[in-house]
Design an enzyme around this catalytic site. Structure first.
Site, PDB file in Angstrom:
ATOM      1  N   HIS A 185       8.754  26.448   0.525  1.00 14.00           N
ATOM      2  CA  HIS A 185      10.233  26.249   0.620  1.00 14.00           C
ATOM      3  C   HIS A 185      11.135  26.354  -0.559  1.00 14.00           C
ATOM      4  O   HIS A 185      10.598  25.742  -1.682  1.00 14.00           O
ATOM      5  CB  HIS A 185      10.370  24.985   1.581  1.00 14.00           C
ATOM      6  CG  HIS A 185       9.812  24.928   2.839  1.00 14.00           C
ATOM      7  ND1 HIS A 185       9.101  24.016   3.436  1.00 14.00           N
ATOM      8  CD2 HIS A 185      10.191  25.723   3.736  1.00 14.00           C
ATOM      9  CE1 HIS A 185       8.624  24.329   4.519  1.00 14.00           C
ATOM     10  NE2 HIS A 185       9.344  25.157   5.005  1.00 14.00           N
ATOM     11  N   GLU A 188      12.634  23.171  -2.643  1.00  5.93           N
ATOM     12  CA  GLU A 188      11.810  22.080  -2.995  1.00  5.93           C
ATOM     13  C   GLU A 188      11.462  22.262  -4.233  1.00  5.93           C
ATOM     14  O   GLU A 188      10.037  22.184  -4.623  1.00  5.93           O
ATOM     15  CB  GLU A 188      10.815  21.632  -1.776  1.00  5.93           C
ATOM     16  CG  GLU A 188      11.330  21.628  -0.631  1.00  5.93           C
ATOM     17  CD  GLU A 188      10.249  21.888   0.536  1.00  5.93           C
ATOM     18  OE1 GLU A 188       9.086  21.976   0.359  1.00  5.93           O
ATOM     19  OE2 GLU A 188      10.868  21.610   1.668  1.00  5.93           O
ATOM     20  N   ARG A 243      16.262  27.519   2.099  1.00  4.06           N
ATOM     21  CA  ARG A 243      14.756  26.705   2.371  1.00  4.06           C
ATOM     22  C   ARG A 243      13.675  27.990   2.508  1.00  4.06           C
ATOM     23  O   ARG A 243      12.708  28.065   2.194  1.00  4.06           O
ATOM     24  CB  ARG A 243      15.005  25.881   3.716  1.00  4.06           C
ATOM     25  CG  ARG A 243      13.837  25.521   4.409  1.00  4.06           C
ATOM     26  CD  ARG A 243      14.055  24.674   5.375  1.00  4.06           C
ATOM     27  NE  ARG A 243      12.909  24.489   6.304  1.00  4.06           N
ATOM     28  CZ  ARG A 243      12.001  23.489   6.392  1.00  4.06           C
ATOM     29  NH1 ARG A 243      12.034  22.916   5.197  1.00  4.06           N
ATOM     30  NH2 ARG A 243      11.173  23.540   7.377  1.00  4.06           N
ATOM     31  N   HIS A 313       4.923  20.347  -1.189  1.00  2.00           N
ATOM     32  CA  HIS A 313       6.218  20.377  -0.596  1.00  2.00           C
ATOM     33  C   HIS A 313       6.897  19.264  -1.167  1.00  2.00           C
ATOM     34  O   HIS A 313       6.341  18.122  -1.771  1.00  2.00           O
ATOM     35  CB  HIS A 313       6.391  20.377   0.982  1.00  2.00           C
ATOM     36  CG  HIS A 313       5.732  21.706   1.634  1.00  2.00           C
ATOM     37  ND1 HIS A 313       6.626  22.726   2.284  1.00  2.00           N
ATOM     38  CD2 HIS A 313       4.593  22.241   1.570  1.00  2.00           C
ATOM     39  CE1 HIS A 313       5.844  23.484   2.755  1.00  2.00           C
ATOM     40  NE2 HIS A 313       4.679  23.306   2.283  1.00  2.00           N
ATOM     41  N   GLU A 387       4.040  15.938   0.643  1.00  2.00           N
ATOM     42  CA  GLU A 387       5.412  15.876   0.461  1.00  2.00           C
ATOM     43  C   GLU A 387       5.929  15.002  -0.635  1.00  2.00           C
ATOM     44  O   GLU A 387       5.489  13.787  -0.729  1.00  2.00           O
ATOM     45  CB  GLU A 387       6.085  15.057   1.865  1.00  2.00           C
ATOM     46  CG  GLU A 387       5.708  16.327   3.109  1.00  2.00           C
ATOM     47  CD  GLU A 387       6.665  17.396   3.030  1.00  2.00           C
ATOM     48  OE1 GLU A 387       7.557  17.524   2.224  1.00  2.00           O
ATOM     49  OE2 GLU A 387       6.287  18.155   4.057  1.00  2.00           O
TER      50      GLU A 387
HETATM   51  N1  ARG Z   1       8.943  19.800   3.104  1.00  2.00           N
HETATM   52  C1  ARG Z   1       9.217  19.529   4.396  1.00  2.00           C
HETATM   53  C2  ARG Z   1       9.229  20.685   5.267  1.00  2.00           C
HETATM   54  O1  ARG Z   1       9.644  21.691   4.817  1.00  2.00           O
HETATM   55  C3  ARG Z   1      10.212  18.647   4.135  1.00  2.00           C
HETATM   56  C4  ARG Z   1      10.301  17.540   5.069  1.00  2.00           C
HETATM   57  C5  ARG Z   1       9.989  16.311   5.331  1.00  2.00           C
HETATM   58  N2  ARG Z   1      11.259  15.402   4.804  1.00  2.00           N
HETATM   59  C6  ARG Z   1      12.510  15.593   5.468  1.00  2.00           C
HETATM   60  N3  ARG Z   1      13.371  15.236   4.698  1.00  2.00           N
HETATM   61  N4  ARG Z   1      12.541  16.419   6.479  1.00  2.00           N
HETATM   62  O2  ARG Z   1       8.996  20.459   6.497  1.00  2.00           O
HETATM   63 ZN    ZN Z   2       8.412  22.161   2.812  1.00  2.00          ZN
END
Ligand code: ARG
Ligand code: ZN
Length: 453
Positions: A185, A188, A243, A313, A387
């Site tokens: 992503h 990130e 993203r 991530h 994460e």
């Molecule tokens: N890297 C995670 C994803 O892409 C992010 C998510 C979890 N955290 C969030 N704040 N949604 O799915």
């Molecule tokens: Zn991610």
């Protein structure tokens, strides 16, 4: 401009030779809300969908739940309206980020951006644009020729090369592989920063640290610092909060597939969108994206040797086990959980940062098509998503000051996992058995058993 009519400001940047439009987040705020009642949930869902607010957690308005954290980015012109509406409905909120653009600017600041960065001098405590990461990979290979090779993995949608680094001690033993990828992503940024940190640490330590040098007798490390190269560049040059990758859809009216919804693991079934303007668009089919195919084909080819798949991530502070697309646990769930708990405990030992451990669908949200699920499904036993920091205070725009502590603590978690698989597959530092000596010891033990009987 066309996405949230009138609420987003693009700034024309005059960079010699090219004009680029940079999205600005001046005055945008990220709010933290924990809805208490079903009525509040409904109102929030309504607000998010009618005002097209940018959900950071969870992903979809329908996943908003009473008692669960909600993080939303509200564009500056809507901040007052949203707050008034929350007040009217007696929904309490906290401002997590009071000006998103402040953090965006901070995250791009590099002390010595214009200066050439030689390897011994590479600043690991800053975020780096793709060009510098490409150079870093070349330099790392050139200055560690006995251990590191850079390999081409495939091309992105916009025809940029994807490379991974292989850390491998020359030997004629058959070695097992640990895979780690970063930068699936785009926004990130802490993820590519960690992959680079990880490589640096291994190279710094393998001679002096007996554990690492022993480990490298049995294992090769494959590290992919940035998978979503196009998206990463786009997040630097055009939109810090981008993203997805950059594949065009519907005649170029919308862009980008979520690469972590695009793998062939129950593709398109849950926690995804079929709308190409959505953050979680899963693509036109499993592995529709060249970036996904590049990873999948490579891993498929090597899968009998890859015993551990790690994908990095942010944000949320989780170590996630398979699966995301079903709540049915994998067959080795207990062992996966045991190892992840151990890793989280080691991580916490450094700075007290607390991580939650568990299956994605149970502790975070359900989603299909993730690389972690896919890797486990094709037979890689230890498959985890990290994460990284934080829990929402800065969200996707983690300040550079946190790169070092985040990487240090994450290093402890990752090495815990690595140590465990090493002990499991190569117990007690015993010399590796080649197939020849394995055959010999097997026949010896048969003879012995037979003799005892
Ligand atoms: N890297 C995670 C994803 O892409 C992010 C998510 C979890 N955290 C969030 N704040 N949604 O799915
Ligand atoms: Zn991610």
């Amino acid at each position: 401009m066309w996405r949230f009519s009138g609420t987003i400001f693009w700034l024309a940047m005059l960079i010699p030779g090219k004009l680029s439009l940079k999205l600005q987040y001046n005055g945008d705020q990220v709010l933290h809300i924990v809805p208490e009642t079903f009525q509040q949930v409904q109102h929030l869902q309504h607000l998010c969908s009618t005002l097209l607010l940018d959900l950071w957690k969870p992903w979809l308005p329908e996943d908003i739940q009473a008692g669960e954290d909600l993080h939303i980015r509200v564009p500056a012109p809507l901040v007052q309206e949203v707050k008034d509406s929350l007040d009217q409905h007696m929904i309490s909120y906290k401002v997590l980020i009071s000006d998103v653009q402040d953090l965006v600017v901070q995250s791009m600041a590099g002390e010595r951006r214009s200066q050439r960065q030689v390897p011994g001098d590479y600043v690991y405590t800053e975020y780096h644009p793709m060009e510098e990461i490409y150079q870093w990979m070349t330099q790392i290979q050139n200055s560690n020729r006995e251990l590191v090779t850079q390999h081409y993995l495939g091309m992105t949608v916009e025809n940029r090369p994807i490379y991974y680094l292989q850390i491998s001690q020359p030997s004629d033993k058959t070695k097992k592989i640990i895979w780690m990828d970063c930068g699936i992503h785009a926004r990130e940024w802490i993820s590519p920063a960690f992959c680079q940190w990880f490589v640096k640490e291994i190279l710094q330590n393998y001679k002096s640290d007996p554990k690492t040098s022993r480990f490298l007798q049995n294992w090769d490390l494959y590290v992919l610092p940035v998978l979503n190269v196009d998206g990463y560049i786009y997040s630097w040059e055009n939109d810090r909060l981008w993203r997805k990758n950059r594949s065009p859809h519907m005649n170029g009216t919308c862009y980008g597939t979520d690469l972590n919804r695009n793998f062939n693991s129950s593709w398109g079934t849950i926690g995804v969108s079929y709308n190409c303007s959505s953050q979680t668009f899963c693509g036109s089919g499993p592995e529709s994206e060249p970036e996904t195919r590049a990873v999948a084909q490579f891993i498929e080819r090597k899968k009998s040797d890859i015993l551990c798949y790690l994908t990095i991530h942010s944000y949320g502070q989780y170590i996630l086990t398979p699966y995301g697309y079903t709540t049915t646990p994998p067959s080795n769930n207990e062992e996966l959980m045991y190892v992840a708990e151990k890793a989280a405990a080691a991580l916490m030992g450094k700075y007290g940062t607390s991580y939650e451990v568990g299956s994605t669908s149970l502790i975070l949200y359900s989603n299909s098509g993730s690389s972690r699920d896919w890797a486990h499904m094709i037979g890689i036993p230890f498959s985890y998503t990290f994460e990284l920091r934080d829990k929402g205070t800065h969200g996707f725009v983690l300040p550079p000051a946190q790169i070092q502590p985040t990487c240090e603590e994450t290093m402890l978690a990752v090495t815990t996992i690595i140590d465990y698989v090493d002990q499991k597959y190569f117990p007690d530092g015993a010399v590796t058995l080649t197939s020849g000596s394995l055959g010999l010891s097997l026949s010896l033990s048969i003879v012995l058993t037979w003799a005892v009987a």
